[in-house]
Design an enzyme around this catalytic site. Structure first.
Site, PDB file in Angstrom:
ATOM      1  N   TYR A  92      -7.152 -33.932 -21.722  1.00 44.47           N
ATOM      2  CA  TYR A  92      -6.544 -32.608 -21.839  1.00 44.47           C
ATOM      3  C   TYR A  92      -5.634 -32.482 -23.063  1.00 44.47           C
ATOM      4  O   TYR A  92      -5.280 -31.391 -23.478  1.00 44.47           O
ATOM      5  CB  TYR A  92      -5.745 -32.324 -20.562  1.00 44.47           C
ATOM      6  CG  TYR A  92      -5.614 -30.863 -20.238  1.00 44.47           C
ATOM      7  CD1 TYR A  92      -6.529 -30.230 -19.405  1.00 44.47           C
ATOM      8  CD2 TYR A  92      -4.580 -30.101 -20.760  1.00 44.47           C
ATOM      9  CE1 TYR A  92      -6.408 -28.895 -19.100  1.00 44.47           C
ATOM     10  CE2 TYR A  92      -4.454 -28.756 -20.462  1.00 44.47           C
ATOM     11  CZ  TYR A  92      -5.374 -28.158 -19.631  1.00 44.47           C
ATOM     12  OH  TYR A  92      -5.253 -26.834 -19.333  1.00 44.47           O
ATOM     13  N   LYS A 136     -10.845 -42.072 -11.558  1.00 45.81           N
ATOM     14  CA  LYS A 136     -12.278 -42.385 -11.666  1.00 45.81           C
ATOM     15  C   LYS A 136     -12.367 -43.795 -12.262  1.00 45.81           C
ATOM     16  O   LYS A 136     -13.054 -44.036 -13.265  1.00 45.81           O
ATOM     17  CB  LYS A 136     -12.955 -41.319 -12.557  1.00 45.81           C
ATOM     18  CG  LYS A 136     -14.453 -41.405 -12.611  1.00 45.81           C
ATOM     19  CD  LYS A 136     -15.154 -40.745 -11.452  1.00 45.81           C
ATOM     20  CE  LYS A 136     -16.646 -40.951 -11.550  1.00 45.81           C
ATOM     21  NZ  LYS A 136     -17.391 -40.509 -10.372  1.00 45.81           N
ATOM     22  N   ASP A 160     -14.315 -37.398  -7.596  1.00 43.83           N
ATOM     23  CA  ASP A 160     -15.434 -36.601  -7.046  1.00 43.83           C
ATOM     24  C   ASP A 160     -15.361 -36.563  -5.517  1.00 43.83           C
ATOM     25  O   ASP A 160     -15.578 -35.514  -4.891  1.00 43.83           O
ATOM     26  CB  ASP A 160     -16.801 -37.095  -7.533  1.00 43.83           C
ATOM     27  CG  ASP A 160     -16.915 -38.606  -7.600  1.00 43.83           C
ATOM     28  OD1 ASP A 160     -15.888 -39.298  -7.463  1.00 43.83           O
ATOM     29  OD2 ASP A 160     -18.041 -39.116  -7.774  1.00 43.83           O
ATOM     30  N   ASP A 180      -5.882 -30.433 -13.410  1.00 44.30           N
ATOM     31  CA  ASP A 180      -6.232 -29.070 -13.825  1.00 44.30           C
ATOM     32  C   ASP A 180      -7.332 -28.535 -12.911  1.00 44.30           C
ATOM     33  O   ASP A 180      -7.246 -27.432 -12.365  1.00 44.30           O
ATOM     34  CB  ASP A 180      -6.725 -29.134 -15.280  1.00 44.30           C
ATOM     35  CG  ASP A 180      -7.127 -27.779 -15.819  1.00 44.30           C
ATOM     36  OD1 ASP A 180      -6.344 -26.838 -15.649  1.00 44.30           O
ATOM     37  OD2 ASP A 180      -8.219 -27.667 -16.407  1.00 44.30           O
TER      38      ASP A 180
END
Ligand code: NAD
Length: 330
Positions: free
Chosen positions: A123, A170, A202, A226
């Site tokens: 980001y 992740k 996920d 986000d």
């Protein structure tokens, strides 16, 4: 009296921030607003959407509340939000996601808090072209940034009587960058007497949709925060109601999670709840608990009664009518 920098912003920003100011003033809070403009309209004059006077005002007052600012997609200027967060080292983005009784949504008892790292990760927008062939974005994760955001999450859990902190990552794929985040999260967690676990991002997305009540405080790198905060806003009625705070060591900037919603700008139909709830967070940050509680309870009553709701919540009240209804309950 507190001096607060107020940035109206782009799109629906001026409408929702003006509603927020009316509500805060009606609550009796003694705030002197220093209004500074930032956003799209300034680019021609200053060659930036965030002139230095904006940063100077926030540094001086140490506290700001801002409307959303439009960021051109795929071209042009670096996001004002990213610039602000990096320049002022606002390292935490705190986003409480809570159901209101009376707002129709898929769940009724959601009460979780997203703590998003706010300065690095993909980001941060560190990217470059590889000729005409491709482009590369760099995911920078550092130990000090992981440490301070994870500490914030555990301290927040301790201070607010929360039962569990979940680290989202992740690290199965990005073993070094997200691995560093996960290891640091666990190291910090060991220092507190609070339950903690971790979850791959996920799986977090699916579990949040299936069983949001299983989550309490969740801490994660910037980009996952986000995405998951928008997902979570959908669990409780949408982007129109979710507040946020960007917090650093020296300053704090409060803002709604939503963007400038250009499609509905200027129509007097935007929902100002998110920025009003951001102001509630700001008042608590300032120690003005009485005014904060009064506004929160007025919002609860407006939603419970359900007669004056904005279009996004299934009603037909304008921004002004909804705002007047809140003020009636104050
Ligand atoms: P958005 O949040 O502006 O809009 C998404 C959807 O939610 C739209 O359907 C919109 O009408 C609705 N919505 C959002 N806020 C609402 C409100 N208060 N009341 C009623 N409906 C509301 O997201 P987007 O369309 O992806 O982004 C628009 C612009 O805002 C982009 O330029 C983006 O970069 C910018 N943005 C800024 C911020 C910020 O300043 N913090 C955050 C997100 C997006």
């Amino acid at each position: 009296m507190y001096k607060v920098t107020l940035i109206p912003g782009d799109g629906i920003g001026p409408e929702v921030t003006s509603a927020m100011v009316k509500v805060v003033e009606a609550s009796g809070a003694d705030i002197d607003w220093e209004i500074v403009e930032a956003g799209e309209a300034l680019i021609e004059k200053y060659n930036t959407a965030i002139p230095d006077y904006v940063i100077d005002s926030i540094k001086k007052n140490k506290i700001a509340i801002k409307g959303p600012i439009t960021t051109p997609i795929g071209k042009g200027f670096k996001s004002v939000n990213v610039t602000l967060r990096q320049n002022l080292d606002l390292y935490v983005n705190l986003r409480p996601i809570k159901s209101f009784k009376g707002i129709k949504s898929r769940y009724e008892e959601v009460d979780l808090v997203i703590v998003r790292e706010n300065t690095e990760d993909l980001y941060a927008g560190i990217e470059h072209k590889i000729g005409d062939y491709g482009a590369e974005s760099i995911k920078l994760i550092t130990k000090p940034a992981c440490e301070r955001v994870c500490k914030f999450a555990f301290e927040y859990a301790k201070d607010n009587n929360r039962q569990k902190v979940t680290g989202v990552h992740k690290a199965n794929i990005m073993k070094l960058s997200d691995g560093l985040f996960l290891n640091t999260f666990k190291e910090v967690g060991e220092q507190y007497d609070i339950n903690f676990d971790d979850l791959i991002v996920d799986a977090a997305a699916m579990n949040l949709v299936l069983n949001p009540e299983n989550y309490d405080v969740m801490v994660m790198p910037n980009l996952y925060g986000d995405i998951l905060s928008d997902l979570c806003s959908g669990l409780v009625g949408g982007l129109g109601i979710i507040p946020g705070a960007n917090i650093g060591k020296d300053c704090a900037v409060f803002e709604a999670v939503h963007g400038s919603a250009p499609q509905i700008a200027g129509k007097n139909i935007a929902n100002p709840t998110a920025i009003i709830q951001s102001a509630v967070m700001m008042l608590r940050y300032l120690g003005e608990y009485k005014c904060a509680n009064k506004i929160e309870s007025a919002l609860e009553q407006v939603f419970l009664k359900g007669e004056k709701l904005t279009v996004d919540l299934g009603g037909n009240a304008s921004t002004d009518e909804f705002t007047e209804e809140i003020i009636k309950y104050l």
